[in-house]
Design a protein around this motif. Structure first.
Motif, PDB file in Angstrom:
ATOM      1  N   ARG A 169      81.254  28.154  22.437  1.00 25.34           N
ATOM      2  CA  ARG A 169      82.572  28.750  22.694  1.00 25.34           C
ATOM      3  C   ARG A 169      82.678  29.188  24.155  1.00 25.34           C
ATOM      4  O   ARG A 169      83.759  29.169  24.753  1.00 25.34           O
ATOM      5  N   SER A 182      80.195  37.260  14.341  1.00 26.88           N
ATOM      6  CA  SER A 182      80.884  36.674  15.486  1.00 26.88           C
ATOM      7  C   SER A 182      80.452  35.221  15.665  1.00 26.88           C
ATOM      8  O   SER A 182      79.253  34.918  15.659  1.00 26.88           O
ATOM      9  N   GLY A 183      81.423  34.320  15.784  1.00 27.32           N
ATOM     10  CA  GLY A 183      81.132  32.911  16.034  1.00 27.32           C
ATOM     11  C   GLY A 183      81.059  32.068  14.773  1.00 27.32           C
ATOM     12  O   GLY A 183      80.909  30.850  14.833  1.00 27.32           O
ATOM     13  N   VAL A 184      81.217  32.699  13.594  1.00 30.75           N
ATOM     14  CA  VAL A 184      81.082  31.921  12.346  1.00 30.75           C
ATOM     15  C   VAL A 184      82.293  31.010  12.116  1.00 30.75           C
ATOM     16  O   VAL A 184      82.202  30.024  11.384  1.00 30.75           O
ATOM     17  N   GLY A 185      83.438  31.357  12.731  1.00 36.67           N
ATOM     18  CA  GLY A 185      84.614  30.490  12.587  1.00 36.67           C
ATOM     19  C   GLY A 185      85.802  31.164  11.896  1.00 36.67           C
ATOM     20  O   GLY A 185      86.738  30.490  11.474  1.00 36.67           O
ATOM     21  N   LYS A 186      85.811  32.487  11.841  1.00 33.38           N
ATOM     22  CA  LYS A 186      86.919  33.209  11.171  1.00 33.38           C
ATOM     23  C   LYS A 186      88.259  32.884  11.856  1.00 33.38           C
ATOM     24  O   LYS A 186      89.232  32.521  11.202  1.00 33.38           O
ATOM     25  N   GLY A 187      88.246  33.031  13.192  1.00 33.28           N
ATOM     26  CA  GLY A 187      89.472  32.805  13.954  1.00 33.28           C
ATOM     27  C   GLY A 187      89.958  31.377  13.787  1.00 33.28           C
ATOM     28  O   GLY A 187      91.165  31.125  13.660  1.00 33.28           O
ATOM     29  N   THR A 188      89.006  30.429  13.769  1.00 38.15           N
ATOM     30  CA  THR A 188      89.368  29.015  13.633  1.00 38.15           C
ATOM     31  C   THR A 188      90.041  28.773  12.283  1.00 38.15           C
ATOM     32  O   THR A 188      91.092  28.123  12.194  1.00 38.15           O
ATOM     33  N   LEU A 228      83.692  22.340   8.707  1.00 40.61           N
ATOM     34  CA  LEU A 228      84.919  23.121   8.883  1.00 40.61           C
ATOM     35  C   LEU A 228      86.006  22.730   7.880  1.00 40.61           C
ATOM     36  O   LEU A 228      86.631  23.595   7.246  1.00 40.61           O
ATOM     37  N   ASN A 285      80.732  28.374   6.006  1.00 41.65           N
ATOM     38  CA  ASN A 285      81.403  27.512   6.973  1.00 41.65           C
ATOM     39  C   ASN A 285      80.396  26.584   7.628  1.00 41.65           C
ATOM     40  O   ASN A 285      79.923  26.833   8.739  1.00 41.65           O
ATOM     41  N   ASP A 286      80.077  25.497   6.877  1.00 42.79           N
ATOM     42  CA  ASP A 286      79.197  24.471   7.437  1.00 42.79           C
ATOM     43  C   ASP A 286      80.121  23.392   7.997  1.00 42.79           C
ATOM     44  O   ASP A 286      80.402  23.366   9.197  1.00 42.79           O
ATOM     45  N   ARG A 344      75.512  39.943  19.983  1.00 41.71           N
ATOM     46  CA  ARG A 344      76.271  39.484  18.813  1.00 41.71           C
ATOM     47  C   ARG A 344      75.342  38.849  17.789  1.00 41.71           C
ATOM     48  O   ARG A 344      75.542  39.013  16.580  1.00 41.71           O
TER      49      ARG A 344
HETATM   50  N1  LIG Z   1      82.460  24.585  10.804  1.00 36.80           N
HETATM   51  C1  LIG Z   1      82.335  24.590  12.125  1.00 36.80           C
HETATM   52  N2  LIG Z   1      81.520  23.684  12.709  1.00 36.80           N
HETATM   53  C2  LIG Z   1      81.365  23.651  14.040  1.00 36.80           C
HETATM   54  N3  LIG Z   1      81.972  24.497  14.896  1.00 36.80           N
HETATM   55  C3  LIG Z   1      82.794  25.419  14.365  1.00 36.80           C
HETATM   56  C4  LIG Z   1      83.008  25.525  12.980  1.00 36.80           C
HETATM   57  N4  LIG Z   1      83.854  26.537  12.753  1.00 36.80           N
HETATM   58  C5  LIG Z   1      84.165  27.049  13.946  1.00 36.80           C
HETATM   59  N5  LIG Z   1      83.534  26.396  14.925  1.00 36.80           N
HETATM   60  C6  LIG Z   1      83.549  26.680  16.363  1.00 36.80           C
HETATM   61  O1  LIG Z   1      82.739  27.834  16.543  1.00 36.80           O
HETATM   62  C7  LIG Z   1      83.233  28.651  17.594  1.00 36.80           C
HETATM   63  C8  LIG Z   1      83.441  30.064  17.079  1.00 36.80           C
HETATM   64  O2  LIG Z   1      84.515  30.062  16.175  1.00 36.80           O
HETATM   65  P1  LIG Z   1      85.550  31.264  16.116  1.00 36.80           P
HETATM   66  O3  LIG Z   1      85.944  31.666  17.474  1.00 36.80           O
HETATM   67  O4  LIG Z   1      86.614  30.846  15.169  1.00 36.80           O
HETATM   68  O5  LIG Z   1      84.601  32.370  15.472  1.00 36.80           O
HETATM   69  P2  LIG Z   1      84.950  33.845  15.001  1.00 36.80           P
HETATM   70  O6  LIG Z   1      84.231  34.063  13.732  1.00 36.80           O
HETATM   71  O7  LIG Z   1      86.402  34.044  14.988  1.00 36.80           O
HETATM   72  O8  LIG Z   1      84.285  34.711  16.154  1.00 36.80           O
HETATM   73  P3  LIG Z   1      84.633  36.235  16.637  1.00 36.80           P
HETATM   74  O9  LIG Z   1      84.283  37.115  15.506  1.00 36.80           O
HETATM   75  O10 LIG Z   1      83.725  36.422  17.804  1.00 36.80           O
HETATM   76  O11 LIG Z   1      86.047  36.272  17.007  1.00 36.80           O
HETATM   77  C9  LIG Z   1      84.502  27.993  18.092  1.00 36.80           C
HETATM   78  O12 LIG Z   1      84.236  27.272  19.267  1.00 36.80           O
HETATM   79  C10 LIG Z   1      84.899  27.055  16.936  1.00 36.80           C
HETATM   80  O13 LIG Z   1      85.587  25.925  17.405  1.00 36.80           O
END
Ligand SMILES: Nc1ncnc2c1ncn2[C@@H]1O[C@H](COP(=O)(O)OP(=O)(O)OP(=O)(O)O)[C@@H](O)[C@H]1O
Ligand SMILES: Nc1nc2c(ncn2[C@@H]2O[C@H](COP(=O)(O)O)[C@@H](O)[C@H]2O)c(=O)[nH]1
Length: 400
Positions: free
Chosen positions: A268, A144-150, A305, A302-303, A279
């Motif tokens: 976030r 969670s928070g790694v950036g999958k959704g982004t 983006l 994902n360092d 998480r």
């Molecule tokens: N490479 C990156 N560098 C900095 N910030 C990032 C990067 N990728 C994503 N983020 C930011 O990190 C936060 C978490 O990203 P995101 O919501 O896409 O994660 P996720 O993996 O989808 O989380 P979840 O599993 O909880 O849904 C967001 O605020 C996003 O803008």
């Protein structure tokens, strides 16, 4: 013995002597597979909304009412059926156009066998037939928070006609900006548990103390829109999909460090402190499993983006000039209102049963099933269809 549908029990119990073990009477069609007769529609209809299925076990004389999985075809003005192989039956709906007419009733595929074990009961599964091919679905996992959704949002924004998101179900509460049916289907736990029991989910898992799951329908909706499906699911879910018959590409997204992951989760601002801690604790185990379980085909870090997004595009073959795959321009024709199916090798010949119409039209529809792919849960792809016009001089012209 269970209660028999009020039709030709005698005939069924004695069996049929026609070429393909198929017989249709009063809206039903029956197909013999081994020592079982699958009765489709008519007396076995469970509701006015879908074609029903029941099974006569020839050896015991018992009627079996299976759990029917997958999106069910709506009843039409009759249908025809033919046994394709020992594991699936092809159903064609009278009068429907060739882009929506074919359905497969799976009786012994890998998916059906799996579901029989899980549900502990008799199971059959519907899968709609689709012309042409589609690329494999993409499963994206990571803490969670790694950036999958982004990353997924970036992909869908750049290629809106190519990708479709599988909208999961969850029992967690919606966040401020989340919309029901768009980000998730938000659902009560008791309702979701019942739907899981009914076999409506391709996979599900308890994640951070909430239930999350991918319904079969969520994947089918994307396939029906002619798009490549993206699933954002946790590692447990990815493991279940890997073990299922859905052929997919599995990608795991890693954070550059735990510190950076924590920073992103906090930035976030969608979770309470307690939820962030939970998480982060789960993230450690997920990263270990993601890196060592052998589930995943690709790892992304994902360092930065933009760099990570370019790597994702590269592994999906999107780094060159991309043109959307041309949609099949094959002719759409209507199936005769009453027709027969004849199986010759990997071809199904569809002919009108109405003599007057037969005379009026020299058109024969041929369904090529030699390159079928996929199946329940989801669509059966790779159908090819063409018509053949026969001329008085004996020549035949094929129309693709
Ligand atoms: N490479 C990156 N560098 C900095 N910030 C990032 C990067 N990728 C994503 N983020 C930011 O990190 C936060 C978490 O990203 P995101 O919501 O896409 O994660 P996720 O993996 O989808 O989380 P979840 O599993 O909880 O849904 C967001 O605020 C996003 O803008
Ligand atoms: N196994 C599944 N996991 C899912 C599904 N949908 C989302 N997820 C995963 O849950 C966590 C948390 O998501 P959040 O939206 O609450 O932040 C995340 O890792 C998702 O990948 C699903 O259908 N099945």
């Amino acid at each position: 013995m269970g209660e028999a549908p009020a039709f030709f029990v005698d005939v069924l119990q004695k069996g049929f002597a026609n070429d393909f073990d198929v017989k249709s009477k009063g809206g039903e069609t029956s197909v013999v597979v081994g020592n079982r007769t699958y009765v489709i529609g008519g007396a076995c209809e469970e509701s006015a909304l879908s074609i029903g299925v029941c099974i006569l076990d020839q050896s015991s004389g018992e009627w079996i009412y299976p759990v029917v999985l997958g999106t069910k075809p709506r009843p039409s003005k009759g249908h025809s059926a033919v046994l394709l192989s020992e594991d699936r039956i092809l159903i064609t709906k009278n009068g429907s156009s060739t882009d929506v007419f074919a359905w497969f009733l799976e009786v012994d595929t890998q998916y059906v066998r799996q579901q029989k074990k899980i549900l502990g009961t008799e199971v059959v599964a519907w899968s709609k037939g689709v012309r042409g091919y589609a690329e494999k679905p993409i499963v994206i996992s990571g803490p969670s928070g790694v950036g999958k959704g982004t990353l997924i949002s970036m992909l869908m924004k750049e290629y809106p006609s190519m990708f479709g998101f599988s909208v999961s179900h969850t029992t967690r509460a919606p966040r401020a900006m989340e919309k029901d049916g768009v980000h998730y289907h938000f659902i009560e736990r008791s309702v979701m548990e019942k739907e899981i029991k009914d076999g409506k989910f391709l996979e599900f898992a308890s994640v951070h103390e909430n239930l999350y799951g991918t319904s079969v329908e969520a994947v089918e909706v994307v396939a029906d829109a002619g798009k490549r499906c993206i699933l954002d699911i946790d590692v447990q879910g990815a493991r279940s999909v890997r073990a299922s018959s859905l052929e997919a590409i599995f990608i795991f997204v890693c954070p550059p460090s735990m510190e950076e992951l924590e920073k992103r989760l906090r930035a976030r601002g969608t979770e309470t402190e307690e939820q962030v801690q939970k998480r982060l604790r789960n993230a450690k185990a997920e990263i270990e499993q993601g890196q060592s379980s052998g589930i995943f085909d690709h790892m992304l870090y994902n360092d930065n983006l933009e760099d990570c997004y370019q790597s994702l595009k590269k592994l999906l073959g999107l780094d060159g000039t991309v043109t959307a795959a041309p949609k099949s321009a094959s002719k759409v024709v209507d199936l005769p209102m009453d027709h027969s199916l004849t199986k010759i090798d990997n071809k199904i010949i569809i002919n009108s049963r109405t003599p007057e119409l037969e005379k009026a039209s020299t058109n024969t529809i041929v369904l090529d099933v030699s390159a079928l792919k996929g199946g329940a849960p989801g669509r059966t792809r790779g159908l090819d269809i063409y018509t053949m016009d026969s001329f008085s001089d004996g020549l035949t012209r094929i129309n693709q």
